[in-house]
Design an enzyme around this catalytic site. Structure first.
Site, PDB file in Angstrom:
ATOM      1  N   HIS A  19       5.250   4.745   6.096  1.00 21.29           N
ATOM      2  CA  HIS A  19       6.023   4.326   5.263  1.00 21.29           C
ATOM      3  C   HIS A  19       6.103   3.057   4.836  1.00 21.29           C
ATOM      4  O   HIS A  19       7.730   2.450   5.395  1.00 21.29           O
ATOM      5  CB  HIS A  19       7.310   5.765   5.510  1.00 21.29           C
ATOM      6  CG  HIS A  19       7.090   6.753   4.814  1.00 21.29           C
ATOM      7  ND1 HIS A  19       7.870   7.389   3.791  1.00 21.29           N
ATOM      8  CD2 HIS A  19       7.382   8.188   5.447  1.00 21.29           C
ATOM      9  CE1 HIS A  19       7.560   8.387   2.743  1.00 21.29           C
ATOM     10  NE2 HIS A  19       6.972   8.976   4.474  1.00 21.29           N
ATOM     11  N   ASP A  46       1.262   1.309   2.902  1.00 24.92           N
ATOM     12  CA  ASP A  46       0.851   2.543   2.252  1.00 24.92           C
ATOM     13  C   ASP A  46      -0.379   1.728   1.155  1.00 24.92           C
ATOM     14  O   ASP A  46      -0.524   2.679   0.570  1.00 24.92           O
ATOM     15  CB  ASP A  46       1.780   2.420   1.973  1.00 24.92           C
ATOM     16  CG  ASP A  46       2.758   3.602   2.113  1.00 24.92           C
ATOM     17  OD1 ASP A  46       1.948   4.362   4.177  1.00 24.92           O
ATOM     18  OD2 ASP A  46       4.006   4.270   2.330  1.00 24.92           O
ATOM     19  N   ASP A  97       2.911  -1.487  -2.911  1.00 21.95           N
ATOM     20  CA  ASP A  97       3.583  -0.096  -2.578  1.00 21.95           C
ATOM     21  C   ASP A  97       5.176  -1.348  -1.740  1.00 21.95           C
ATOM     22  O   ASP A  97       5.119  -2.296  -1.419  1.00 21.95           O
ATOM     23  CB  ASP A  97       3.119   0.213  -1.136  1.00 21.95           C
ATOM     24  CG  ASP A  97       4.073   1.422  -1.353  1.00 21.95           C
ATOM     25  OD1 ASP A  97       3.905   2.690  -1.546  1.00 21.95           O
ATOM     26  OD2 ASP A  97       4.862   1.176   0.117  1.00 21.95           O
ATOM     27  N   GLU A 135       9.103  -0.630  -0.150  1.00 24.70           N
ATOM     28  CA  GLU A 135      10.068   0.327   1.108  1.00 24.70           C
ATOM     29  C   GLU A 135      11.522   0.099   0.367  1.00 24.70           C
ATOM     30  O   GLU A 135      11.806  -1.426   0.032  1.00 24.70           O
ATOM     31  CB  GLU A 135      10.118   0.198   2.100  1.00 24.70           C
ATOM     32  CG  GLU A 135       8.664   0.303   3.230  1.00 24.70           C
ATOM     33  CD  GLU A 135       8.381   1.530   2.434  1.00 24.70           C
ATOM     34  OE1 GLU A 135       8.761   2.543   2.299  1.00 24.70           O
ATOM     35  OE2 GLU A 135       7.388   1.888   2.444  1.00 24.70           O
TER      36      GLU A 135
END
Length: 649
Positions: free
Chosen positions: A200, A205, A59, A61
């Site tokens: 987030h 996540d 994952d 960001e």
């Protein structure tokens, strides 16, 4: 490897003569070490069992929604195999740019936190080594993998050929809307009771996605999906009924053109265009086509009609005309060009603005077209903010006077109904709007932009944003109108583009309408071919100073004309843009678009909703086929053959 207890008495030689369903493996036994034997393949031979596959759930960001102008701020990954966690990977990344405030609010990652973090070119080698030889898993995988690929390209690293699994796609295949309203990670986490709640942040996540992946794997057991290959086939499964209709594309040629799917009564169901007809039509019968509407359309189709074209402009124009004529039920774009809206300055003693659907020559000044009523109303509101035009709908007289309304008391109207404003004074106000539509929108737009600045300086940002968006709609409408008038008065225009093989793609345009198209191949006289093309071109009807085509068709011609490499071969009449026009407002429109992108940084994210009628595979049941809304719901008129480029629009 387990072998079948009953072996063939005399195995054939390895190669083309091997029995079907049998494979050659090395099974050592006394006296025959290393000698090949044949056995019937078991389920273990058909693929890699999921329990033996190492997955890396990743994952990211980021600073925004597109890898073109955004960067990675954090990477989190979890390596799992057989339900066991083998390792974790987490690091902040310096994106090389300031993190927008709304991203910091969403993720909790600030520019100060990543100031001392490594850059992405230092992080990628460690991550690629961590994920080497595994299958990547992500929720909405195109987003995460797209950023990683872009980072590899920017760092000069080669992106390995990873196999990937998208848990969002897998959830859409296995879950229904009755179970979860959508397939977002925040919705699936409580449904599967994940040990970590998504927040987030990349590692949290990723941990939540691991639990979601295992929960989805539990749904695969009753379906008999036990291998990685079967999992890939499940996420990209083709409906058998759709697969059986692949023969409809056998006769479709290659090259640019238009294709028409026709139903049981030979009515057009869907009209499309492509630069390679054969490959595009064949894609409707593969797993790459996941749109439910197209699945239903293919189920109803009985034949496919292919219309080869000279080049992409002719194909796009033919598509528009066919859609406008037949209005196929599965086309959504350009089905009703007659529903476009225009803002009209009426021809009265004291003219006013009204929203109409038809342009009538000599019936006033028209601005547009607008795609919907909301955009038209926004443009009208912007004009009323700048000009004190009357907003009442009654017809005024020079002799019979009335009473003033509230707008007159607010200074928003000159009150011509009471005699406070003469006809000449009111005409000078209306002339500002007419001049803006014809050539110069400066006197109309300048006071609006000045008010936007004043509202922003006073801290009234919401009001400033509303007025700014209205001005943008108004300026775009003026620009669109002036661009259309660019071709409306040109009797004939000849354009040429290189075809990439030494020849030329030719287009003959008359008053904005494509009337002839062809390709002068390499070695052929372009002038001679062009003379024949112009001689057989269509002659459009109507007045000489009006468009002879729909607005969409004229805009297609304009975009083709403005492409790099297009040459103007010949022009009859005057081809000129109005001055000063709207060119100096391009920077303003760009800022408006940038502001909208900041308000919705992930606006290009793919939808993650579940399907109303998902294509599911249940134990012991065949795949779902189109139900009672299949062939019984067929709309549209009976299709008529199209005999040329000049199809009625």
């Amino acid at each position: 490897m387990p072998s079948h207890p009953a072996l063939p008495p005399s195995p054939p030689a390895a190669g083309a003569g091997s029995p079907p369903g049998w494979r050659q493996v090395a099974l050592p036994r006394p006296g025959e070490a290393g000698q090949p034997r044949y056995h019937q393949a078991t389920i273990d031979d058909l693929g890699t069992p999921l329990a033996d596959v190492t997955f890396v759930v990743v994952d990211l960001e980021t600073t925004g929604g597109s890898p073109k102008d955004c960067a990675i701020t954090e990477i989190g990954a979890v390596k799992v195999r057989g339900g066991q966690v083998l390792g974790e990977f987490q690091t902040l990344v310096d994106p090389g740019m300031a993190i927008p405030p709304y991203i910091s609010v969403l993720t909790g990652i600030t520019s100060m936190m990543v100031a001392a973090a490594p850059r992405i070119d230092a992080v990628l080698p460690a991550f690629l080594e961590f994920a080497r030889g595994t299958v990547l898993v992500a929720h909405n995988a195109p987003f995460d993998l797209g950023f990683l690929r872009a980072a590899c390209d920017a760092s000069g690293l080669m992106w390995p050929a990873f196999a990937s699994v998208d848990t969002a796609v897998l959830a859409r295949r296995l879950l229904t809307r009755d179970e979860v309203p959508n397939c977002k990670l925040g919705t699936l986490a409580p449904f599967f009771s994940t040990s970590t709640q998504p927040c987030h942040r990349a590692l949290d996540d990723a941990r939540a996605t691991v639990d979601v992946l295992h929960g989805l794997f539990e749904r695969l057991g009753p379906l008999g999906v036990t291998s990685l290959e079967e999992l890939t086939g499940l996420t990209r499964q083709v409906d058998p009924q759709r697969r059986r209709k692949r023969h409809l594309a056998e006769h479709v040629p290659s090259g640019p053109g238009v294709y028409v799917f026709r139903g049981p009564r030979d009515e057009p169901l869907y009209v499309g265009t492509s630069n390679d007809l054969r490959s595009r039509v064949r894609s409707y019968f593969t797993a790459g086509e996941q749109r439910s509407r197209m699945t239903e359309m293919v189920a109803l189709a009985e034949r496919i009609e292919a219309l080869p074209c000279a080049h992409d402009l002719e194909a796009a124009v033919r598509e528009l005309r066919l859609i406008a004529e037949h209005k196929p039920r599965y086309n959504r774009r350009s089905r009703f060009p007659e529903r476009a809206l225009w803002v009209r300055l009426t021809e009265e003693v004291f003219p006013r603005l009204s929203v109409v659907r038809r342009v009538r020559p000599g019936a006033g000044v028209f601005l547009g077209p607008f795609p919907d009523r909301r955009a038209a109303d926004a443009a009208v509101a912007a004009v009323h903010e700048a000009l004190p035009l009357r907003q009442c709908t009654s017809r005024l007289s020079l002799t019979v006077l009335g009473t003033a309304c509230a707008l007159a008391g607010m200074g928003r109207c000159g009150a011509p109904c009471t005699g406070a404003q003469s006809r000449e004074e009111y005409a000078s106000v209306a002339a500002v709007f007419a001049a803006a539509v014809a050539a110069d929108p400066g006197d109309l737009v300048a006071p609006l932009l000045a008010r936007v600045e004043r509202l922003g300086a006073d801290g009234r940002y919401e009001d400033a944003a509303v007025l700014r968006d209205r001005v943008a709609v108004l300026v775009r409408a003026v620009r669109r109108r002036q661009r259309l008038e660019l071709l409306a008065t040109v009797p004939e225009l000849v354009l040429a583009r290189p075809d990439g093989s030494g020849g030329w793609q030719l287009s003959v345009v008359r008053r904005g309408r494509l009337v002839a198209a062809g390709v002068a191949e390499r070695g052929r006289s372009v002038r001679a071919y062009l003379a024949d093309l112009r001689a057989t071109a269509e002659t459009p009807d109507g007045p000489a100073d009006e468009l002879a085509a729909s607005v969409d068709e004229t805009e297609l011609v304009l975009r083709w004309m403005e492409k790099p490499g297009t040459r103007l071969v010949d022009v009859t009449g005057v081809l000129a843009s109005r001055t000063p026009g709207t060119g100096h407002y391009s920077a303003f429109l760009a800022r408006v678009d940038a502001g909208r992108a900041e308000r919705d940084p992930f606006g290009d994210a793919r939808p993650l909703s579940t399907r109303a009628q998902p294509d599911r595979v249940a134990p012991g049941q065949p795949e779902r086929r189109p139900g009672r809304h299949g062939s019984a719901r067929v709309a549209g008129r009976r299709g008529r053959p199209v005999t040329g480029l000049a199809s009625p629009a």
